[in-house]
Design an enzyme around this catalytic site. Structure first.
Site, PDB file in Angstrom:
ATOM      1  N   ARG A  78       0.791  -1.225   0.000  1.00  0.00           N
ATOM      2  CA  ARG A  78       0.000   0.000   0.000  1.00  0.00           C
ATOM      3  C   ARG A  78       0.826   1.279   0.000  1.00  0.00           C
ATOM      4  O   ARG A  78       1.884   1.340   0.613  1.00  0.00           O
ATOM      5  CB  ARG A  78      -0.939  -0.014   1.207  1.00  0.00           C
ATOM      6  CG  ARG A  78      -1.993  -1.107   1.056  1.00  0.00           C
ATOM      7  CD  ARG A  78      -2.711  -1.418   2.349  1.00  0.00           C
ATOM      8  NE  ARG A  78      -3.728  -2.453   2.137  1.00  0.00           N
ATOM      9  CZ  ARG A  78      -3.463  -3.768   2.140  1.00  0.00           C
ATOM     10  NH1 ARG A  78      -2.231  -4.213   2.351  1.00  0.00           N
ATOM     11  NH2 ARG A  78      -4.434  -4.627   1.927  1.00  0.00           N
ATOM     12  N   HIS A 103      -1.009  -2.533  -4.541  1.00  0.00           N
ATOM     13  CA  HIS A 103      -0.398  -3.319  -5.621  1.00  0.00           C
ATOM     14  C   HIS A 103      -0.318  -2.580  -6.959  1.00  0.00           C
ATOM     15  O   HIS A 103      -0.539  -3.166  -8.018  1.00  0.00           O
ATOM     16  CB  HIS A 103      -1.140  -4.650  -5.771  1.00  0.00           C
ATOM     17  CG  HIS A 103      -1.028  -5.542  -4.575  1.00  0.00           C
ATOM     18  ND1 HIS A 103       0.046  -5.509  -3.709  1.00  0.00           N
ATOM     19  CD2 HIS A 103      -1.858  -6.513  -4.086  1.00  0.00           C
ATOM     20  CE1 HIS A 103      -0.131  -6.406  -2.757  1.00  0.00           C
ATOM     21  NE2 HIS A 103      -1.273  -7.018  -2.954  1.00  0.00           N
ATOM     22  N   HIS A 174       2.814 -12.939  -5.139  1.00  0.00           N
ATOM     23  CA  HIS A 174       1.689 -13.052  -4.215  1.00  0.00           C
ATOM     24  C   HIS A 174       1.143 -14.480  -4.130  1.00  0.00           C
ATOM     25  O   HIS A 174      -0.069 -14.680  -4.003  1.00  0.00           O
ATOM     26  CB  HIS A 174       0.594 -12.075  -4.635  1.00  0.00           C
ATOM     27  CG  HIS A 174      -0.287 -11.604  -3.528  1.00  0.00           C
ATOM     28  ND1 HIS A 174      -1.009 -12.465  -2.744  1.00  0.00           N
ATOM     29  CD2 HIS A 174      -0.552 -10.360  -3.074  1.00  0.00           C
ATOM     30  CE1 HIS A 174      -1.695 -11.754  -1.859  1.00  0.00           C
ATOM     31  NE2 HIS A 174      -1.432 -10.476  -2.036  1.00  0.00           N
ATOM     32  N   ASP A 246      -1.558 -10.057   8.811  1.00  0.00           N
ATOM     33  CA  ASP A 246      -1.542  -9.318   7.542  1.00  0.00           C
ATOM     34  C   ASP A 246      -0.647  -8.089   7.726  1.00  0.00           C
ATOM     35  O   ASP A 246      -1.096  -6.963   7.614  1.00  0.00           O
ATOM     36  CB  ASP A 246      -2.971  -8.902   7.163  1.00  0.00           C
ATOM     37  CG  ASP A 246      -3.053  -8.336   5.750  1.00  0.00           C
ATOM     38  OD1 ASP A 246      -2.033  -8.381   5.045  1.00  0.00           O
ATOM     39  OD2 ASP A 246      -4.130  -7.856   5.367  1.00  0.00           O
ATOM     40  N   GLU A 308       5.081 -12.336   1.158  1.00  0.00           N
ATOM     41  CA  GLU A 308       5.342 -11.341   0.113  1.00  0.00           C
ATOM     42  C   GLU A 308       6.563 -10.509   0.494  1.00  0.00           C
ATOM     43  O   GLU A 308       6.472  -9.564   1.264  1.00  0.00           O
ATOM     44  CB  GLU A 308       4.122 -10.425  -0.043  1.00  0.00           C
ATOM     45  CG  GLU A 308       2.814 -11.151  -0.256  1.00  0.00           C
ATOM     46  CD  GLU A 308       1.597 -10.279   0.075  1.00  0.00           C
ATOM     47  OE1 GLU A 308       1.500  -9.148  -0.438  1.00  0.00           O
ATOM     48  OE2 GLU A 308       0.753 -10.717   0.874  1.00  0.00           O
TER      49      GLU A 308
HETATM   50  C1  GLA Z   1      -3.303  -7.673  -0.452  1.00  0.00           C
HETATM   51  C2  GLA Z   1      -2.012  -7.808   0.323  1.00  0.00           C
HETATM   52  C3  GLA Z   1      -2.191  -8.827   1.391  1.00  0.00           C
HETATM   53  C4  GLA Z   1      -3.403  -8.477   2.215  1.00  0.00           C
HETATM   54  C5  GLA Z   1      -4.625  -8.358   1.372  1.00  0.00           C
HETATM   55  C6  GLA Z   1      -5.786  -7.944   2.196  1.00  0.00           C
HETATM   56  O1  GLA Z   1      -3.550  -8.844  -1.156  1.00  0.00           O
HETATM   57  O2  GLA Z   1      -0.969  -8.177  -0.509  1.00  0.00           O
HETATM   58  O3  GLA Z   1      -1.042  -8.857   2.188  1.00  0.00           O
HETATM   59  O4  GLA Z   1      -3.165  -7.272   2.873  1.00  0.00           O
HETATM   60  O5  GLA Z   1      -4.387  -7.397   0.367  1.00  0.00           O
HETATM   61  O6  GLA Z   1      -6.927  -7.861   1.412  1.00  0.00           O
END
Ligand code: GLA
Length: 347
Positions: A78, A103, A174, A246, A308
């Site tokens: 983000r 992303h 991912h 997360d 990731e």
């Molecule tokens: C993306 C991020 C994950 C997670 C999801 C949540 O996919 O890469 O790590 O935060 O969003 O929806």
């Protein structure tokens, strides 16, 4: 080996490249999205297990929204507020996660056709030309992602890019791993270890506050291997905000190093993660609601985990986070390796 992977809604023909090694491991990568579609490894009883979630054909990847196996860019994770500054200019990005950018923005790299430059039984190199202004980011850049399957059961992902102008880059993969098999259900009984003394605290929108919080004494402590489910429901801010794990962990050390591992006692399959990047988002699939996958699989919440590797999220707004800035003509060059084994005693 190349095989057909179906056609996109635009009519593009997608392919699947299958790589094999002598130890019986096999992976498959598509030129649609440079996605990692399969990772097959014999378990301790010799049964072939596919340990990544995914879809049977390109149509699944085109409509999927969970980034299964995706090559993510230009900036993984983000960016707060969907804007950033570079060399005194402000750049506006797509706000696709509340007000924030996730992303790279909705014109995702994993929804594009990549060009296969090289392919044989042990590697496939894919290229994507990202023009100046792509997703709102400055500077044209040729991005190359190479997947290699080694005889040591490593899936090596090499990212290489040299931008024409100063820009920011932070690519990741991912993949959603379930070491008991992609369709085997919950991963809460699988063991994880993360070589990190701290994680980056984040707000309710998953944007780092800038604080680096020691994992000591918290449910975020994975320095010794523990089952994922042990503390996932703890009354702890990070777990409440993320509805489970997360977050970005601050990996110990630097240079190419051991970063994390995951282990299934059901199959005896272990995965070790190595990276040269400073951070890693460990995400336990908290937001997989219900997703139809490969061979009729019905994926649900917490049935996989992502590792990731990346620069810390929102690094572009945090001076003390190692930056994702890549200067004109300089190489962005990074490798993450997922190594598999299925011996019971392989720690
Ligand atoms: C993306 C991020 C994950 C997670 C999801 C949540 O996919 O890469 O790590 O935060 O969003 O929806």
């Amino acid at each position: 080996m190349r095989s057909d992977f179906g056609r996109t809604t635009k009519g593009e023909a997608a392919s699947l490249y299958t790589l094999k090694n002598r130890g019986g491991m096999e992976i498959a990568v598509s030129d649609y999205g440079a996605v990692l579609v399969k990772v097959l490894i014999p378990d301790r009883d010799g049964n072939q297990q596919d340990v990544v979630l995914g879809y049977d054909d390109v149509a699944g990847y085109e409509s999927g929204t969970l980034y299964f196996g995706a090559a993510v860019g230009r900036i993984a994770n983000r960016i707060g507020g969907g804007t950033f500054e570079l060399n005194g200019r402000t750049y506006a990005l797509t706000q696709n996660d509340g007000q924030n950018t996730l992303h790279g923005g909705t014109d995702y790299f994993d929804k594009r056709m990549w060009k296969v430059e090289e392919a044989d039984d042990s590697h496939v190199a894919l290229k994507l030309y990202s023009p100046d202004g792509d997703q709102g980011f400055p500077g044209a850049v040729d991005i190359r992602v190479t997947y290699t399957l080694t005889e040591e059961n490593e899936v090596k992902i090499h990212y290489y890019a040299v931008p024409e102008e100063d820009t920011i880059l932070n690519l990741t993969n991912h993949s959603y791993f379930n070491l008991s098999g992609h369709a085997s259900g919950s991963i809460l009984d699988q063991e994880v270890m993360i070589c990190a003394d701290a994680y980056t605290r984040a707000d309710a929108e998953s944007i780092p506050t800038g604080e680096i919080v020691p994992v000591e004494g918290t449910p975020m402590d994975f320095r010794s291997r523990k089952v994922v489910g042990r503390e996932i429901e703890a009354d702890y801010e990070a777990l409440i905000f993320g509805q489970g794990y997360d977050h970005n962990w601050v990996l110990n050390g630097s240079g190419n190093r051991y970063a994390a591992s995951m282990y299934s006692d059901k199959t005896g399959i272990e995965m070790k993660v190595y990276t040269d990047l400073p951070g890693m988002q460990f995400y336990t699939g908290n937001f997989i609601v219900q997703e139809k996958g490969k061979k009729g699989a019905d994926y649900r919440r917490r049935q996989a985990a992502c590792f990731e590797t990346q620069y810390f999220p929102d690094a572009v707004h945090k001076e003390h986070f190692e930056g994702p800035v890549v200067r004109a003509g300089q190489a962005y060059d990074t490798v993450t390796t997922y190594q598999f084994s299925s011996q019971t005693s392989s720690v």
